[in-house]
Motif scaffolding. Sequence first.
Motif, PDB file in Angstrom:
ATOM      1  N   GLU A 290      80.592  -9.476  90.883  1.00 35.18           N
ATOM      2  CA  GLU A 290      79.448  -9.569  89.985  1.00 35.18           C
ATOM      3  C   GLU A 290      78.349 -10.454  90.584  1.00 35.18           C
ATOM      4  O   GLU A 290      77.153 -10.130  90.495  1.00 35.18           O
ATOM      5  CB  GLU A 290      79.887 -10.124  88.631  1.00 35.18           C
ATOM      6  CG  GLU A 290      78.796 -10.188  87.584  1.00 35.18           C
ATOM      7  CD  GLU A 290      78.284  -8.814  87.186  1.00 35.18           C
ATOM      8  OE1 GLU A 290      77.089  -8.721  86.825  1.00 35.18           O
ATOM      9  OE2 GLU A 290      79.063  -7.841  87.241  1.00 35.18           O
ATOM     10  N   THR A 294      74.610  -9.187  91.723  1.00 34.48           N
ATOM     11  CA  THR A 294      73.390  -9.864  91.259  1.00 34.48           C
ATOM     12  C   THR A 294      72.484 -10.197  92.436  1.00 34.48           C
ATOM     13  O   THR A 294      71.269  -9.949  92.391  1.00 34.48           O
ATOM     14  CB  THR A 294      73.748 -11.142  90.486  1.00 34.48           C
ATOM     15  OG1 THR A 294      74.510 -10.795  89.327  1.00 34.48           O
ATOM     16  CG2 THR A 294      72.496 -11.889  90.068  1.00 34.48           C
ATOM     17  N   LYS A 297      70.345  -7.387  93.787  1.00 32.81           N
ATOM     18  CA  LYS A 297      69.184  -6.956  92.996  1.00 32.81           C
ATOM     19  C   LYS A 297      67.931  -7.771  93.285  1.00 32.81           C
ATOM     20  O   LYS A 297      66.845  -7.441  92.799  1.00 32.81           O
ATOM     21  CB  LYS A 297      69.511  -7.057  91.505  1.00 32.81           C
ATOM     22  CG  LYS A 297      70.655  -6.170  91.050  1.00 32.81           C
ATOM     23  CD  LYS A 297      71.011  -6.451  89.593  1.00 32.81           C
ATOM     24  CE  LYS A 297      72.228  -5.657  89.144  1.00 32.81           C
ATOM     25  NZ  LYS A 297      72.619  -5.976  87.748  1.00 32.81           N
ATOM     26  N   ASP A 391      74.314 -10.080  82.396  1.00 32.81           N
ATOM     27  CA  ASP A 391      73.293 -10.428  83.408  1.00 32.81           C
ATOM     28  C   ASP A 391      72.852 -11.887  83.315  1.00 32.81           C
ATOM     29  O   ASP A 391      71.723 -12.232  83.679  1.00 32.81           O
ATOM     30  CB  ASP A 391      72.062  -9.517  83.281  1.00 32.81           C
ATOM     31  CG  ASP A 391      72.331  -8.108  83.788  1.00 32.81           C
ATOM     32  OD1 ASP A 391      73.168  -7.957  84.698  1.00 32.81           O
ATOM     33  OD2 ASP A 391      71.696  -7.162  83.280  1.00 32.81           O
ATOM     34  N   LEU A 394      71.795 -13.352  86.763  1.00 35.15           N
ATOM     35  CA  LEU A 394      70.493 -12.845  87.206  1.00 35.15           C
ATOM     36  C   LEU A 394      69.365 -13.500  86.414  1.00 35.15           C
ATOM     37  O   LEU A 394      68.351 -13.929  86.990  1.00 35.15           O
ATOM     38  CB  LEU A 394      70.459 -11.325  87.041  1.00 35.15           C
ATOM     39  CG  LEU A 394      69.136 -10.637  87.423  1.00 35.15           C
ATOM     40  CD1 LEU A 394      68.834 -10.841  88.897  1.00 35.15           C
ATOM     41  CD2 LEU A 394      69.188  -9.145  87.081  1.00 35.15           C
TER      42      LEU A 394
END
Length: 495
Positions: A290, A294, A297, A391, A394
């Motif tokens: 995960e 992140t 992105k 998220d 992020l």
Amino acid sequence: MEIIVRALHSQGHAIDVVRTNISWYIKDDSPHYKAITVPVLRTFNHDFINPIIQKVIATKRDFSSSISSSFMNFVSLQLEMFKSMSNMHGIMCELVTTMLEDEELMITLKTNNYDLVLTDPALGAGIILAHALKLPLVYNVRWVTSGEGHLAIAPSPLSYIPITRSGLTDKMTFMGRVKNVIFYAIWETQDRFFIRPQYQAVCERFFGSEVRYRHLLQGADLWLMRVDFVFEFPRPTMPNVVYIGGFHCKPAKPLPEHLEEFVQSSGEHGVIIMSLGTFVSELPDDMADEIAATFAKLPQKVIWRYKGKRPATLGNNTLVVDWMPQNDLLGHPKIKLFVAHGGTNGVQEAIYHGVPVVGLPVFFDQFDNLLRLQERGSAKILTLATVDKDDNFLKAIQEVLNDPSYRMNMQRLSRLHRDQPMKPLDTALFWIEFVMRHKGAAHLRTESYRLPWYSYYSVDVVLFLTGAPLFLLLNTVIFIRCLCKAMSKRKVKHE
């Protein structure tokens, strides 16, 4: 510690470093010191710490909104920490016992005519050794065996001094103060029943029952404290506490060629670096995936110090390394953000170089360290229970990157930290040599630690000052009553 040893060596001092034969960090040969190796059967290393870290991570991830489940997780985590701390200090007691039983070693140490013992009091072996050698004692300190160093030596009102792991600041509500007292009681329980008795048993065996380990701990000549008040909340302190926070920080050196090339390839977006410290070498696979997803992105390049299984979601913008020159990277102008676990060294380096932080605390003091930065507007904290959900990771990174106040606040802390009359390492060297020159620093050391608790808090004085008037008043009342009775009897007779 090695940084101070190198600096002392550069000043012409000869240093002997006591190490175990299976030491985690300390090499048996160095141009800066001579190693004295003590054979032991077990020591504090990755094999000892890794199972603890994995259990802490698992417990934190099992966090539930249910009060009963959260409470049980908290109790489970505290019991695990009690057990781990007890085992760790048991290892240290075995080490110092081995040393004190080795007559040849002790004769050698006593005839070497040392000027002082320099130790980290988070572990008690050096404290007991200094007493055996009758040498002045200097601490390189943030923690002692019973918790944060200040608690052992300076007045620490629980109304505004937050206890480690409480997650509190110096501004507490009533319930915050209740929580703070509870955490203080937990630390005291751990120290009184799990840690101190082990060291006390060593003291009684070799020095007699009149020597108290707690007095040895509190009786050091000098406390070189690895924080400063740019980072720490204001609090009472003592004359023999010298603040050297950030002493290990220094201007950045040029990066290795492959890292410099990677950093420069980031263009205007810059670079994020991530490290969870020496202890946390890997994460659960799904969490690591995960985190990697992140990073993929983001327009920034990422340098991630990670030794675990290569995440399946790793993006082309992320470089995974076993080791990185953290201080040099933090000082590079293209570094935009530091994703960190919140260890004292990393936090101080981030302050020194003015780089804002997204914190992922794992255990011990890390949340408290990051909380100090968050309170000053220069960090954002995520828990392990939420880092891989909705998220959150992020969003936290984007918030710190896109809100200029985080960088401005951290750079303000950097300016405050650097604005000192002496560099922290030079301050440390001066005071160590001061103790050498004067054979100690007794004039700076309070003797309050020798007082029993009822004398320290003047309980006996309060009882006397309240008891004496009450005693006098009671006697006066009794005297008057007796006088009245006597006069009453005389009057009846007369009639």
